[in-house]
Design a protein around this motif. Structure first.
Motif, PDB file in Angstrom:
ATOM      1  N   PHE A  25       2.219   5.332 -34.607  1.00 10.93           N
ATOM      2  CA  PHE A  25       1.985   6.779 -34.532  1.00 10.93           C
ATOM      3  C   PHE A  25       1.749   7.262 -36.026  1.00 10.93           C
ATOM      4  CE2 PHE A  25       4.463   7.705 -30.349  1.00 10.93           C
ATOM      5  CZ  PHE A  25       3.474   7.127 -29.642  1.00 10.93           C
ATOM      6  N   ASP A  26       2.298   6.743 -37.117  1.00  8.85           N
ATOM      7  CA  ASP A  26       2.047   7.097 -38.292  1.00  8.85           C
ATOM      8  C   ASP A  26       0.677   6.709 -38.651  1.00  8.85           C
ATOM      9  OD1 ASP A  26       4.612   8.033 -38.594  1.00  8.85           O
ATOM     10  OD2 ASP A  26       5.277   5.988 -39.718  1.00  8.85           O
ATOM     11  N   LYS A  27      -0.009   5.681 -38.251  1.00  4.00           N
ATOM     12  CA  LYS A  27      -1.246   5.439 -38.388  1.00  4.00           C
ATOM     13  C   LYS A  27      -2.221   6.348 -37.789  1.00  4.00           C
ATOM     14  CE  LYS A  27      -0.719   0.537 -38.990  1.00  4.00           C
ATOM     15  NZ  LYS A  27      -1.103  -0.788 -38.119  1.00  4.00           N
ATOM     16  N   ALA A  28      -1.726   6.790 -36.606  1.00  2.00           N
ATOM     17  CA  ALA A  28      -2.702   7.780 -35.583  1.00  2.00           C
ATOM     18  C   ALA A  28      -3.256   8.998 -36.467  1.00  2.00           C
ATOM     19  CB  ALA A  28      -1.819   8.096 -34.442  1.00  2.00           C
ATOM     20  N   ALA A  29      -2.267   9.663 -37.235  1.00  2.00           N
ATOM     21  CA  ALA A  29      -3.052  10.753 -37.853  1.00  2.00           C
ATOM     22  C   ALA A  29      -4.023  10.459 -38.893  1.00  2.00           C
ATOM     23  CB  ALA A  29      -1.706  11.596 -38.694  1.00  2.00           C
ATOM     24  N   LYS A  30      -3.816   9.516 -39.558  1.00  2.00           N
ATOM     25  CA  LYS A  30      -4.996   8.782 -40.520  1.00  2.00           C
ATOM     26  C   LYS A  30      -6.159   8.554 -39.756  1.00  2.00           C
ATOM     27  CE  LYS A  30      -1.595   7.159 -43.696  1.00  2.00           C
ATOM     28  NZ  LYS A  30      -0.874   5.882 -44.103  1.00  2.00           N
ATOM     29  N   MET A  31      -6.075   8.146 -38.852  1.00  2.00           N
ATOM     30  CA  MET A  31      -7.247   7.508 -38.006  1.00  2.00           C
ATOM     31  C   MET A  31      -7.979   8.816 -37.355  1.00  2.00           C
ATOM     32  SD  MET A  31      -5.888   4.104 -35.996  1.00  2.00           S
ATOM     33  CE  MET A  31      -7.355   3.856 -35.131  1.00  2.00           C
ATOM     34  N   TYR A  32      -7.224   9.687 -36.926  1.00  2.00           N
ATOM     35  CA  TYR A  32      -7.948  10.758 -36.222  1.00  2.00           C
ATOM     36  C   TYR A  32      -8.556  11.731 -37.250  1.00  2.00           C
ATOM     37  CZ  TYR A  32      -8.061  15.438 -34.108  1.00  2.00           C
ATOM     38  OH  TYR A  32      -8.362  16.791 -33.548  1.00  2.00           O
ATOM     39  N   LEU A  33      -8.031  11.879 -38.437  1.00  2.00           N
ATOM     40  CA  LEU A  33      -8.586  12.663 -39.590  1.00  2.00           C
ATOM     41  C   LEU A  33     -10.146  11.851 -39.993  1.00  2.00           C
ATOM     42  CD1 LEU A  33      -5.638  13.517 -42.004  1.00  2.00           C
ATOM     43  CD2 LEU A  33      -6.957  15.011 -40.506  1.00  2.00           C
ATOM     44  N   GLN A  34      -9.817  10.446 -40.191  1.00  2.00           N
ATOM     45  CA  GLN A  34     -11.112   9.857 -40.227  1.00  2.00           C
ATOM     46  C   GLN A  34     -12.173   9.888 -39.138  1.00  2.00           C
ATOM     47  OE1 GLN A  34     -10.199   5.477 -41.192  1.00  2.00           O
ATOM     48  NE2 GLN A  34      -9.866   6.140 -43.008  1.00  2.00           N
ATOM     49  N   VAL A  35     -11.803  10.020 -37.998  1.00  2.00           N
ATOM     50  CA  VAL A  35     -12.698  10.222 -36.807  1.00  2.00           C
ATOM     51  C   VAL A  35     -13.219  11.550 -36.955  1.00  2.00           C
ATOM     52  CG1 VAL A  35     -13.056  10.549 -34.353  1.00  2.00           C
ATOM     53  CG2 VAL A  35     -11.936   8.344 -35.349  1.00  2.00           C
ATOM     54  N   TYR A  76      -3.121   9.891 -30.875  1.00  2.00           N
ATOM     55  CA  TYR A  76      -2.698  11.035 -31.955  1.00  2.00           C
ATOM     56  C   TYR A  76      -1.829  12.206 -31.232  1.00  2.00           C
ATOM     57  CZ  TYR A  76      -2.710  14.826 -35.023  1.00  2.00           C
ATOM     58  OH  TYR A  76      -2.148  15.863 -36.124  1.00  2.00           O
ATOM     59  N   LEU A  77      -2.308  12.472 -29.877  1.00  2.00           N
ATOM     60  CA  LEU A  77      -1.751  13.291 -28.871  1.00  2.00           C
ATOM     61  C   LEU A  77      -0.307  12.596 -28.631  1.00  2.00           C
ATOM     62  CD1 LEU A  77      -1.574  16.144 -27.357  1.00  2.00           C
ATOM     63  CD2 LEU A  77      -2.779  14.720 -25.527  1.00  2.00           C
ATOM     64  N   GLN A  78      -0.212  11.544 -28.321  1.00  2.00           N
ATOM     65  CA  GLN A  78       1.014  11.073 -27.923  1.00  2.00           C
ATOM     66  C   GLN A  78       2.214  10.954 -28.853  1.00  2.00           C
ATOM     67  OE1 GLN A  78       1.089  10.749 -24.542  1.00  2.00           O
ATOM     68  NE2 GLN A  78      -1.182  11.138 -24.477  1.00  2.00           N
ATOM     69  N   SER A  79       1.363  10.793 -30.284  1.00  2.00           N
ATOM     70  CA  SER A  79       2.401  10.766 -31.139  1.00  2.00           C
ATOM     71  C   SER A  79       2.919  12.088 -31.388  1.00  2.00           C
ATOM     72  CB  SER A  79       1.706  10.176 -32.492  1.00  2.00           C
ATOM     73  OG  SER A  79       0.715  11.249 -32.873  1.00  2.00           O
TER      74      SER A  79
END
Length: 440
Positions: free
Chosen positions: A253-263, A290-293
Motif C-alpha cells: 500500500f505504501d508503494k501504491a501512492a507512488k505508482m499512482y502518481l507516476q501513472v 491505490y483505492l484499496q490502500s
C-alpha cells in the motif's frame, strides 16, 4: 499402583529425550558460528558442515517422533531454519559472489533439491506412521498395500494426531518455499509447483493463513501488485492469520501512492492503440490498489476525494472490460520498474477479475468489522463494480447468442479487425444508461 517396569520406561524415555535435545542444541550452536562468519557463503557447503547439518536433521526427526507433543514443533522449526532456510538466506545475501554455473551455485541447487526430497519423504512417513487419510488433499499420499490386510491400529493421543496433521501442513509449506527459491534460479520454472504445494497446504488445514502469505510473496509485483494484495488480504482474513502479512500488505500500500502518481504523470503521452490498451489496464490496476490502500479502517479522507477516485476506477473498469482478448495468454504487468518493457496485457483475465472482486468484498468486511465511516463508500463502490461486471456478462452472452443465430462461415478472413473496432462502440452506447451505477 504401577509396577517398577512401567515407571522405568517413561523415565528412560524422558532421559533419552533430554539427551537428544542437548545434542540438537550443541549442533545448533556449531552451525550458528558457521553462519555468523564473514565468508559464510564459502563455508556452508564444505563437507564437514554439510555432515553437521545432516546430523542435526537426523536428531530433529528422532526428537519430533519420540516426543511430538512437547518437542515436535520445536524440532520442526530448528530443522527447517538451521538445515535449510539459513543456508538459503546466506546464498541470497551473497548473490554477487555466486557466479552462474559455479561450484557454489551447483551446491546451492543440490541443497534445494535435497530439501524437496527430504520433505516429500517426511510427509509420506508422517502419514504412514499416524495412518492419516489425506487422499483428497495432496498428491503424495501414503497408500496402504491391500495385500497386507487391515491397517495397524494407531496408538497416538489426540494431541499427537493434531501435531501430525499440522506437521503435514508445514511440510507442504516448506516444499512450496523450496520450489519458490528454485523458481528464482535461472533455468528453473517452478512457480506453478510452488503454487500447488501452497494450495495443498490450505487443503490440509484451511483455517491457517500462512500459505496465502507465501502465495502473495510468490506473486511478487504481478499485475501491479493486485495478486499479492489479494493473497495478503486472504491471509489476514483467515481464522489463524500470519502476523507478517500485515507488514507485507502495508509495504504494498505504501508503494501504491507512488505508482499512482507516476501513472497520472504519463497520461498525456500519445500511444498506439495496442500500447494504449496496456496503459489503460495498468492505470486501472494501479488506481484500484491505490483505492484499496485508502479504504482502510485507520485512514481518514475527504469524501469528495474518495468519491472522485472511486468514479475514476469504475470508469476504467468499465472501459477495460470492453477489451476482448486478442491473444489467449496475458503477460503480467509489473510495477513501475518494468514500465518501458514490452511486458503488457491486452485484456483482464478471468482470475484477475475474480481477485479484484473478492478484494473489494474483503475490504468491505474489514471496514464493517472495524466500524469505519468509510464502510458505506466501500460498499457503494463494490456494488457499482459488480453492476458493471454483470452488465458486461450480459453484453457478452447476448453477443454470443446473436452470433450463434446468424451465419457462421468456416473461416473469418475478412472484416475481423473492423468487427473488433465496432464492438466496443456498440457496447458503450448500451453502457451509457448504466454509468450512474458507478457513482460512489
Amino acid at each position: 499402583m504401577s509396577g517398577p517396569g512401567q515407571d522405568s520406561e517413561p523415565e528412560a524415555k524422558v532421559l533419552h529425550t533430554k539427551r537428544l535435545y542437548r545434542a540438537v542444541v550443541e549442533s545448533v550452536h556449531k552451525l550458528d558460528v558457521i553462519i555468523g562468519g564473514k565468508a559464510s557463503y564459502r563455508e556452508v557447503f564444505k563437507p564437514e558442515n554439510v555432515s553437521l547439518r545432516n546430523k542435526l536433521r537426523e536428531l530433529c526427526v528422532k526428537l519430533m517422533f519420540l516426543h511430538p507433543v512437547d518437542y515436535g514443533r520445536k524440532a520442526e522449526e530448528l530443522l527447517w531454519r538451521k538445515v535449510y532456510y539459513e543456508v538459503i538466506q546466506v546464498i541470497k545475501t551473497n548473490k554477487k559472489h555466486i557466479h552462474s554455473r559455479s561450484a557454489l551455485e551447483c551446491a546451492y541447487r543440490t541443497h534445494l533439491i535435497a530439501g524437496v526430497g527430504f520433505y516429500q519423504h517426511l510427509l509420506l512417513y508422517i502419514q504412514s506412521h499416524y495412518q492419516l487419510e489425506l487422499q483428497d488433499c495432496i498428491d503424495w499420499t501414503h497408500v496402504t498395500d491391500p495385500l497386507i490386510g487391515q491397517k495397524k491400529p494407531v496408538s497416538a493421543s489426540p494431541r499427537e494426531m493434531e501435531w501430525a496433521q499440522m506437521a503435514c501442513h508445514r511440510c507442504l509449506v516448506y516444499l512450496g518455499d523450496l520450489a519458490r527459491y528454485q523458481n528464482e534460479l535461472a533455468g528453473v520454472e517452478a512457480e506453478q509447483l510452488a503454487e500447488r504445494f501452497y494450495h495443498q497446504a490450505l487443503s490440509v488445514t484451511p483455517h491457517v493463513g500462512m500459505p496465502f502469505n507465501q502465495l502473495g510473496t510468490l506473486a511478487g509485483s504481478k499485475f501491479c501488485n493486485v495478486e499479492a494484495t489479494y493473497y495478503y488480504l486472504r491471509c489476514i482474513q483467515s481464522e489463524l492469520p500470519f502476523e507478517g502479512a500485515y507488514g507485507n500488505l502495508k509495504r504494498l500500500f505504501d508503494k501504491a501512492a507512488k505508482m499512482y502518481l507516476q501513472v497520472k504523470k504519463q497520461e498525456l503521452r500519445k500511444l498506439s492503440p495496442t500500447r494504449q490498451r496496456s496503459k489503460d489496464i495498468k492505470r486501472l490496476l494501479v488506481s484500484f490498489i491505490y483505492l484499496q490502500s485508502l479504504l482502510q479502517p485507520k485512514n481518514n479522507l475527504l469524501e469528495s476525494e474518495l468519491t472522485s477516485l472511486c468514479q475514476l476506477v469504475l470508469e476504467d473498469f468499465n472501459l477495460v472490460l470492453f477489451y476482448q482478448p486478442a491473444v489467449p495468454q496475458c503477460s503480467p504487468l509489473a510495477g513501475e520498474e518494468e514500465e518501458d518493457h514490452d511486458t503488457r496485457c491486452s485484456s483482464l483475465s478471468d482470475p484477475l477479475v475474480f481477485r479484484m472482486g473478492v478484494t473489494c468484498l474483503m475490504v468491505v468486511h474489514s471496514l464493517k468489522r472495524a466500524g469505519s465511516k468509510q464502510y458505506s463508500a466501500a460498499m457503494a463502490f463494490t456494488l457499482a463494480l459488480f453492476s458493471h461486471l454483470v452488465n458486461h456478462v450480459n453484453i457478452r452472452l447476448q453477443a454470443e447468442l446473436e452470433e450463434g443465430e446468424g451465419q457462421v462461415p468456416p473461416l473469418h478472413t475478412e472484416g475481423t479487425d473492423d468487427q473488433e473496432v465496432k464492438e466496443p462502440a456498440v457496447g458503450l452506447t448500451l453502457e451509457e444508461g448504466t454509468l450512474p451505477n458507478g457513482t460512489a
